[in-house]
Design a protein around this motif. Structure first.
Motif, short mmCIF file in Angstrom:
data_model
loop_
_atom_site.label_atom_id
_atom_site.label_comp_id
_atom_site.label_asym_id
_atom_site.label_seq_id
_atom_site.Cartn_x
_atom_site.Cartn_y
_atom_site.Cartn_z
N SER A 322 30.28 0.85 41.88
CA SER A 322 31.98 0.43 42.14
C SER A 322 32.80 1.01 41.07
N LEU A 323 32.20 1.66 40.15
CA LEU A 323 32.93 2.56 39.18
C LEU A 323 33.30 3.72 39.63
N PRO A 324 34.45 4.59 39.17
CA PRO A 324 34.53 5.95 39.56
C PRO A 324 33.30 6.96 39.28
N ARG A 325 33.11 7.73 39.81
CA ARG A 325 31.96 8.59 39.59
C ARG A 325 31.88 9.21 38.19
N LEU A 326 32.96 9.86 37.60
CA LEU A 326 32.87 10.46 36.37
C LEU A 326 32.79 9.39 35.18
N TYR A 327 33.13 8.16 35.58
CA TYR A 327 32.95 7.23 34.37
C TYR A 327 31.86 6.27 34.39
N ARG A 328 31.00 6.72 35.21
CA ARG A 328 29.88 5.61 35.32
C ARG A 328 29.14 5.82 34.14
N LEU A 329 28.60 6.96 33.74
CA LEU A 329 27.73 7.25 32.35
C LEU A 329 28.45 6.49 31.15
N PRO A 330 29.75 6.70 31.07
CA PRO A 330 30.33 6.40 29.71
C PRO A 330 30.56 4.85 29.64
N VAL A 331 31.05 4.64 31.00
CA VAL A 331 31.42 2.97 31.10
C VAL A 331 30.21 2.01 31.01
N HIS A 332 29.36 2.37 31.87
CA HIS A 332 28.07 1.65 31.86
C HIS A 332 27.38 1.53 30.65
N THR A 333 27.40 2.73 30.00
CA THR A 333 26.94 2.85 28.53
C THR A 333 27.53 1.93 27.46
N ALA A 334 28.79 1.83 27.54
CA ALA A 334 29.65 0.91 26.90
C ALA A 334 29.36 -0.52 27.45
N HIS A 335 29.25 -0.79 28.61
CA HIS A 335 28.79 -2.10 28.90
C HIS A 335 27.53 -2.56 28.37
N LYS A 336 26.50 -1.88 28.61
CA LYS A 336 25.16 -2.13 28.03
C LYS A 336 25.13 -2.09 26.37
N LEU A 337 25.88 -1.47 25.74
CA LEU A 337 25.89 -1.46 24.23
C LEU A 337 26.46 -2.88 24.01
N ALA A 338 27.56 -3.22 24.82
CA ALA A 338 28.50 -4.50 24.56
C ALA A 338 27.24 -5.75 24.85
N GLN A 339 26.51 -5.51 26.02
CA GLN A 339 25.43 -6.59 26.24
C GLN A 339 24.43 -6.74 25.16
N THR A 340 24.03 -5.54 24.41
CA THR A 340 22.93 -5.49 23.41
C THR A 340 23.61 -6.31 22.25
N GLU A 382 19.05 -3.27 13.96
CA GLU A 382 18.60 -1.96 13.63
C GLU A 382 19.86 -1.09 14.03
N LEU A 383 20.63 -1.57 14.73
CA LEU A 383 22.05 -0.71 15.04
C LEU A 383 22.80 -0.99 13.64
N VAL A 384 22.94 -2.00 13.14
CA VAL A 384 23.74 -2.36 11.94
C VAL A 384 23.14 -1.18 10.75
N THR A 385 21.57 -1.33 10.51
CA THR A 385 21.13 -0.59 9.44
C THR A 385 21.24 0.93 9.66
N PHE A 386 21.09 1.38 10.92
CA PHE A 386 21.39 2.90 11.02
C PHE A 386 22.98 3.19 10.83
N CYS A 387 23.87 2.44 11.23
CA CYS A 387 25.34 2.62 10.87
C CYS A 387 25.65 2.50 9.47
N VAL A 388 25.13 1.79 8.75
CA VAL A 388 25.23 1.62 7.41
C VAL A 388 24.76 2.75 6.75
#
Length: 553
Positions: A322-340, A382-388
């Motif tokens: 349902s997302l625009p084609r060119l936005y699918r990779l970045p938007v869904h990646t952000a979606h799954k990052l928020a889920q994580t 893991e995410l926090v450790t790599f960021c720090v």
């Protein structure tokens, strides 16, 4: 089979099951809150929650009142409804009283309440399937259903009635199965017969030689799985210590996460009891899996009703498409990052509260939930450790490639976008599974591919024998299944390469297709698809829903 025969069922089935019995004081006075589709606004649902709590207290004080739930369940229900109202989620799952629902097998209704704690496969499978027709699950997840039938017969109540099957499959979210789904109407019916494929394969699997080979294969699989987990920890320690470069770490970490999720996939198919209910959380490390609910959605529903409307895998890409084609990779990646970071934890907490409120929590359910919280916290840590330590880019690269390879693997093993196929005239469930499942090749070495395809390497055997405990056991069993299919004149297609034959097709189908089938063609259509206010709002909503644990598989 259980180690000992469970207690005999009551001689008064109606009294045990709650059917044809006088309603309790609570049920006579209870009133529904909402229409079961969604809240009437947070404030309205919150007010109705307080009114329900007041009514429950009044009923509790009535002398001689009958109570089917504990004060803890009542408190959990009120808390869960208030939480859902504030978050803006549907409270429909709490409005359906399934406490008196039965289990349906082969046209008969059973009350398995007294048997739940004796179930060798763990309590969760039965608690979650109350109010469903579990004929297919019963006949396919027991290596010898005929040995189990005498136990099942002790709990027979009567012939099944139309209202015995819960239409929504007991609280499955609409974004996975659709708003108009009706389990009694939309699910296929299979009737196992002696001439079907599965009984013939079971006979070959039951020989002493095959049983010993499969046990040895399962032990080897568990040893390799433990080694993969050790590698998972060692890789991160080596990189953070400066002993491993970025490129080899990212490549190795992606493969290790996928392989560990493959091990978790098979652990989910084992008993829901200790320790497999715990080890199944390895399924979560690829950022796609959600072991807390996959025992139901994947193990019981996808495998039993492959390609049918009740197959939750059919809805995995609906939100992405349902997302625009060119936005699918970045938007869904952000979606799954928020889920994580927050979404899966929120969704898991909601599931836990609903299961507690509705009395479907197994005895070790709170331990399982504690492990779920630890696993989710570990992924965030893991995410926090790599960021720090200044390595966010490295973490994000392994996150991105693990996420998208795993997401495409989920849908690679079936043509889930095809119209729902109908069973052949013989109504042979196992033959249907062979015809509509693909074996996957990732590297070409089948012993590694059963991990690196997230468990989908020997996929046809896995679908025909879903109770087998490991990918190695499926590899050993494949020649027998292939031989039987050839003897019956059934086509046995060669395995498909994930990279060469499935990945390009899936990218074109799910990432490059227009957001709407009737979209305007040409540059005008592309601009409208990507720049309209509706499209931008949809992208923002997709990320927001990810943070709340909604909107995707």
């Amino acid at each position: 089979m259980p180690p000992s025969v469970p207690p005999e069922a009551s001689t008064d089935p109606a009294a045990r099951a709650g059917f044809d019995a006088a309603p309790s004081a609570a049920s006579q006075h209870a009133k529904p809150h909402g229409d079961g589709r969604g809240p009437r606004g947070p404030w309205g649902v919150l007010c109705s929650t307080l009114a329900a709590a007041k009514r429950a207290l009044l009923l509790a004080s009535m002398p001689g009142a009958s109570h089917k739930t504990s004060p803890l369940q009542d408190a959990g229900t009120a808390l869960c409804r208030a939480f859902l109202a504030v978050a803006g989620f549907s409270t429909g799952a709490l409005e359906v009283d399934d406490s008196e629902m039965l289990w349906v097998v082969d046209g008969a209704a059973y009350d398995l309440t007294d048997f739940v704690r004796h179930h060798p496969g763990g309590e969760k499978f039965l608690l979650r399937s109350r109010g469903r027709d579990i004929t297919v699950t019963f006949n396919t997840y027991h290596p010898n259903p005929d040995r189990v039938r005498p136990v099942l017969a002790k709990y027979r109540v009567r012939d099944a009635r139309p209202g015995d099957v819960n239409k929504s499959m007991c609280d499955l979210p609409a974004f996975l199965i659709g708003e108009d789904f009706d389990a009694a109407r939309d699910l296929p019916r299979y009737a196992e017969q002696s001439g079907h494929l599965l009984p013939a394969l079971r006979a070959l699997m039951s020989t002493r030689e095959m049983r010993e080979k499969i046990k040895a294969a399962d032990r080897s699989f568990d040893v390799v799985s433990a080694g993969i987990f050790g590698l998972y920890v060692a890789l991160q320690a080596a990189f953070l210590a400066g002993s491993l470069g970025m490129a080899p770490f990212v490549a190795a970490m992606v493969l290790t996460r996928i392989a560990l999720a493959g091990a978790g996939h098979y652990f989910l198919h084992r008993s829901a009891a200790w320790p497999w209910g715990i080890l199944g959380f390895a399924f979560d490390v690829n950022y796609v899996g959600f072991a807390l609910v996959s025992t139901d959605g994947h193990v019981m529903l996808h495998h039993a009703f492959t390609m049918a409307p009740g197959d939750v895998k059919r809805g995995i890409f609906d939100a992405i498409k349902s997302l625009p084609r060119l936005y699918r990779l970045p938007v869904h990646t952000a979606h799954k990052l928020a889920q994580t970071v927050t979404g899966v934890f929120i969704r898991g907490s909601i599931v836990q509260m609903i299961e507690t409120a509705k009395g479907r929590m197994p005895r070790d359910g709170h331990l399982i939930f504690a492990v779920f919280c630890l696993v989710r916290l570990a992924l965030v840590a893991e995410l926090v450790t790599f960021c720090v330590l200044g390595h966010f880019r490295v973490w994000f690269l392994q996150f991105f490639f693990t996420l998208w390879i795993s997401t495409f693997q989920v849908v690679a093993s079936h043509d889930l976008d095809a119209p729902c196929p109908q069973p052949d005239p013989s109504n042979d469930w196992a033959a249907f599974q062979v015809a509509h499942s693909y074996d996957m090749i990732f590297t070409g070495w089948k012993w590694a591919d059963c991990f690196l395809t997230a468990g989908l390497g020997p996929h046809r055997v896995h679908h025909v024998l879903p109770y087998q405990r490991s990918g190695f056991a499926n590899i050993i069993s494949e020649p027998a299944l292939r031989r039987l299919c050839e003897q019956r004149g059934m086509a046995w297609a060669a395995p498909l390469s994930f990279w060469k034959q499935r990945f390009p097709v899936l990218v074109k189908r799910y990432l490059l297709a227009p957001a709407h089938s009737g979209a305007v063609r040409g540059l005008r259509g592309v601009l409208r698809e990507h720049l309209s206010l509706e499209a931008l709002r949809g992208c923002a909503r997709h990320v927001y829903l990810g943070a709340l644990g909604e909107g995707s598989f």
